[in-house]
Scaffold this motif. Sequence first.
Motif, short mmCIF file in Angstrom:
data_model
loop_
_atom_site.label_atom_id
_atom_site.label_comp_id
_atom_site.label_asym_id
_atom_site.label_seq_id
_atom_site.Cartn_x
_atom_site.Cartn_y
_atom_site.Cartn_z
N ILE A 1 0.82 -1.22 0.00
CA ILE A 1 0.00 0.00 0.00
C ILE A 1 0.86 1.27 0.00
O ILE A 1 0.49 2.27 -0.62
CB ILE A 1 -0.99 0.00 1.20
N GLU A 2 2.03 1.22 0.65
CA GLU A 2 2.90 2.41 0.70
C GLU A 2 3.28 2.88 -0.70
O GLU A 2 3.62 4.04 -0.89
CB GLU A 2 4.19 2.13 1.48
N ARG A 3 3.26 1.97 -1.66
CA ARG A 3 3.72 2.32 -3.00
C ARG A 3 2.58 2.73 -3.94
O ARG A 3 2.82 3.05 -5.11
CB ARG A 3 4.53 1.17 -3.59
N LEU A 4 1.36 2.70 -3.44
CA LEU A 4 0.22 3.01 -4.32
C LEU A 4 0.30 4.42 -4.92
O LEU A 4 0.24 4.57 -6.15
CB LEU A 4 -1.11 2.78 -3.56
N PRO A 5 0.46 5.47 -4.09
CA PRO A 5 0.48 6.82 -4.71
C PRO A 5 1.62 6.98 -5.70
O PRO A 5 1.44 7.54 -6.78
CB PRO A 5 0.66 7.75 -3.50
N GLU A 6 2.79 6.46 -5.35
CA GLU A 6 3.95 6.61 -6.23
C GLU A 6 3.71 5.92 -7.58
O GLU A 6 4.01 6.48 -8.64
CB GLU A 6 5.17 5.98 -5.53
N LEU A 7 3.14 4.71 -7.55
CA LEU A 7 2.95 3.99 -8.81
C LEU A 7 1.82 4.60 -9.64
O LEU A 7 1.88 4.61 -10.87
CB LEU A 7 2.72 2.50 -8.55
N LEU A 8 0.81 5.13 -8.99
CA LEU A 8 -0.25 5.81 -9.76
C LEU A 8 0.30 7.09 -10.37
O LEU A 8 -0.02 7.44 -11.51
CB LEU A 8 -1.47 6.08 -8.88
N GLY B 1 -1.66 6.41 -25.28
CA GLY B 1 -1.99 4.99 -25.39
C GLY B 1 -2.57 4.55 -24.07
O GLY B 1 -3.02 5.38 -23.27
N VAL B 2 -2.52 3.25 -23.81
CA VAL B 2 -3.08 2.73 -22.56
C VAL B 2 -1.97 2.57 -21.53
O VAL B 2 -0.91 2.01 -21.83
CB VAL B 2 -3.76 1.36 -22.81
N VAL B 3 -2.18 3.08 -20.32
CA VAL B 3 -1.32 2.74 -19.19
C VAL B 3 -2.19 2.00 -18.17
O VAL B 3 -3.38 2.27 -18.04
CB VAL B 3 -0.64 3.96 -18.52
N HIS B 4 -1.57 1.08 -17.46
CA HIS B 4 -2.35 0.16 -16.63
C HIS B 4 -1.75 0.04 -15.23
O HIS B 4 -0.56 -0.23 -15.10
CB HIS B 4 -2.37 -1.21 -17.30
N LEU B 5 -2.57 0.25 -14.23
CA LEU B 5 -2.13 -0.04 -12.86
C LEU B 5 -3.06 -1.09 -12.27
O LEU B 5 -4.29 -0.93 -12.27
CB LEU B 5 -2.13 1.24 -12.00
N ASP B 6 -2.44 -2.13 -11.76
CA ASP B 6 -3.14 -3.27 -11.18
C ASP B 6 -3.01 -3.15 -9.66
O ASP B 6 -1.92 -2.94 -9.14
CB ASP B 6 -2.43 -4.52 -11.72
N VAL B 7 -4.14 -3.25 -8.95
CA VAL B 7 -4.09 -3.06 -7.50
C VAL B 7 -4.79 -4.23 -6.80
O VAL B 7 -5.98 -4.46 -7.03
CB VAL B 7 -4.78 -1.72 -7.09
N PRO B 8 -4.08 -4.97 -5.98
CA PRO B 8 -4.70 -6.11 -5.29
C PRO B 8 -5.92 -5.68 -4.46
O PRO B 8 -5.94 -4.59 -3.87
CB PRO B 8 -3.58 -6.63 -4.40
N GLU B 9 -6.90 -6.57 -4.40
CA GLU B 9 -8.17 -6.27 -3.74
C GLU B 9 -8.00 -5.83 -2.29
O GLU B 9 -8.69 -4.93 -1.82
CB GLU B 9 -9.09 -7.50 -3.81
N ASN B 10 -7.05 -6.47 -1.58
CA ASN B 10 -6.89 -6.11 -0.16
C ASN B 10 -6.33 -4.70 -0.01
O ASN B 10 -6.63 -4.02 0.97
CB ASN B 10 -5.99 -7.14 0.55
N LEU B 11 -5.56 -4.25 -1.01
CA LEU B 11 -5.03 -2.88 -0.93
C LEU B 11 -6.11 -1.86 -1.30
O LEU B 11 -6.14 -0.75 -0.77
CB LEU B 11 -3.81 -2.72 -1.85
N ILE B 12 -7.01 -2.23 -2.21
CA ILE B 12 -8.08 -1.29 -2.58
C ILE B 12 -9.11 -1.19 -1.45
O ILE B 12 -9.51 -0.10 -1.05
CB ILE B 12 -8.82 -1.75 -3.87
N ASN B 13 -9.52 -2.34 -0.93
CA ASN B 13 -10.65 -2.34 0.01
C ASN B 13 -10.24 -2.26 1.48
O ASN B 13 -11.04 -1.90 2.34
CB ASN B 13 -11.48 -3.62 -0.19
N GLY B 14 -8.98 -2.65 1.79
CA GLY B 14 -8.57 -2.70 3.19
C GLY B 14 -8.21 -1.32 3.74
O GLY B 14 -7.88 -0.40 3.00
N ARG B 15 -8.28 -1.21 5.05
CA ARG B 15 -7.93 0.06 5.69
C ARG B 15 -6.42 0.27 5.67
O ARG B 15 -5.64 -0.68 5.76
CB ARG B 15 -8.41 0.07 7.15
N CYS B 16 -6.04 1.55 5.60
CA CYS B 16 -4.61 1.89 5.65
C CYS B 16 -4.49 3.31 6.19
O CYS B 16 -5.47 4.05 6.22
CB CYS B 16 -3.98 1.78 4.25
N PRO B 17 -3.28 3.69 6.63
CA PRO B 17 -3.13 5.06 7.12
C PRO B 17 -3.25 6.07 5.99
O PRO B 17 -2.91 5.76 4.84
CB PRO B 17 -1.71 5.09 7.70
#
Length: 583
Positions: free
Chosen positions: A137-144, A157-173
């Motif tokens: 999760i710490e790397r989500l903002p950087e990779l987006l 063109g197309v750029v793609h970011l894949d995010v695991p379900e637990n990182l999308i739906n789970g709580r984080c700081p």
Amino acid sequence: MAETTGGAIIAAMLQREGVEAFFGIVDGTYTQLFAHCVELGMKMISPRHESVAAHMAGAYARLTGGLGVCIASNGPGVANMLAGVAVENGEGNRVLLLTSSRRTGITHPDRGGTYQCFDQIGVIGAMSKWSQTVPAIERLPELLRQALRISFTGRPGVVHLDVPENLINGRCPEMPLLEPHQYRCLEPPAPSAAAVERAAEMLIAARLPMLHAGGGVIHAGAFAELAQIAELLHAPVTTSWNARGALAETSPLAWPMIHIEACNRLRNQADLVLCLGSEVGETDWWGKPPYWAPLRRQQWIQVDVDETRLGRNRPVDLGIVADAKEFLAALAQRLRPLPRALAARRAAVAELAEAKRAHRAELDAALENRSAPMITGHVAVACRAVFDDDAVVVFDGGNAAVWGQSFTELRRPNTQLSTAHFGHLGAGVGQALGAAVARPEKQVYCIIGDGAMGFNMQEIETAVRHQLPVVFLVCCDRQWGMVKINQMFALEPFKDMFQHALGPDRSRTINADLGEIAWDRLAESMGAYGERVSDPSELEPALRRCLAEKRCAVIHVDVEPTAHLFAPGLQYFKDMHQEPAGE
Ligand SMILES: Cc1ncc(C[n+]2csc(CCOP(=O)(O)OP(=O)(O)O)c2C)c(N)n1
Ligand SMILES: [Mg+2]
């Protein structure tokens, strides 16, 4: 520290990027993503097939000049999205694809037997500009941020970011988020003064300069600048198929790509080509003779945001890395009207224009046939008479699209959508819906083959549900028309080899016929307005009734099936599949 979720972080970042709409189908693996986007006021448009979401996003990006965002859920949703990725990346539309994947640790790589899992980033990585997954999760903002940076760099063109379900739906700081100007350049690349100066000198000195516009002109929104430079230089403008209509075709300086011989003649006579945002690919005959003048008789200036495309297909005399709009605006500053040279150019251009007029008259002769079922050319002509000049038109299908293109004058820049690089049947349905989202105040219509419509007919219900008043004109010949005519000619010399396949008298074609779908009744069953028209004189009144309905409408247009096979200019299309003879 306050808590949030990965989905909320993505939504907040998209909001900072000015995203107002996104496209995709709901799924539990990314509830926190779409819910937060909707909560922040973004419109979520939900088709009934994921690939359609990609085409909606691509059309939306192209018509707004912004970012087209689409989402797809892990496994099957992403698998369905793949066709859309291939097409939108091929077309060069600025699409950000966000996907969910299964929880961290069991995918990338697959632990073995993981449900709804495949190598999403491996597959999409091979068909897009960039594809990565978020490992923590710490790397989500950087990779987006990296996805967005790449999306706005170089050819779209197309750029793609894949995010695991637990990182999308789970709580984080909560994490600090940056503004777009803090992580990417907001200014399009500008040319150097020296490059502009050199280009201006060459254009002034030329006997007959011409402009060739590609998709880069569309994405830069360089329409006014293109028209201004064309007028200043009195330079005719051809376009790639992709950029058709970059210059309104009401201009005497527009050379619509349907007038192939007229374009060939111009491209042979011009002594200087200013090529803007085009890779000069196969549909531009790679920039080679006999379709263009040989190198010794024609100089080229090529302007592109992507340095790797300079001189790639046609060698250049001057290559410039710049955004088309920035370049043209700078060039306009530098150019002065050129009265003496212009007089000679005017005479040359007027003479060349004769080939356009002659071809138009030749095409229009087909319209004299007003019998029913109609000659397909009437479809586009009736549309042009009824729809506003700034309506968006989408062409899809084989011959239906060729007939549509051949009888449509594009009166405003950036009002045409098709899949010029892919010729992807069915994509037009999503493009039309995406266009209606992008330009809610404008009319949108789609001229489409009955084969093409069959790929995505379920989206009529999407148009109804989201109140997108697109008018579809389905050209019903009950055949894969373009392929049928190809078979008729291609199999002719081999007839004796195919007694079984072609029948005892060898007159059949192979699986080129389709059954009839009553498109008007199908549309009505989904809550759209339906009409069926066979007589060309009934088409305009039917279109007016469609517009009065102010909801999605579908006209089943019965076209004369044999005449439909002989769409204008198919021979050129066939020729294009061969390497041009010249160096
Ligand atoms: C998705 C897809 N599949 C296959 C093709 C190959 N193809 C090109 S034209 C064509 C026939 C098109 O039929 P239809 O949409 O009915 O248009 P028509 O030529 O009959 O007007 C086919 C199958 C394609 N371009 N796209
Ligand atoms: Mg057909």
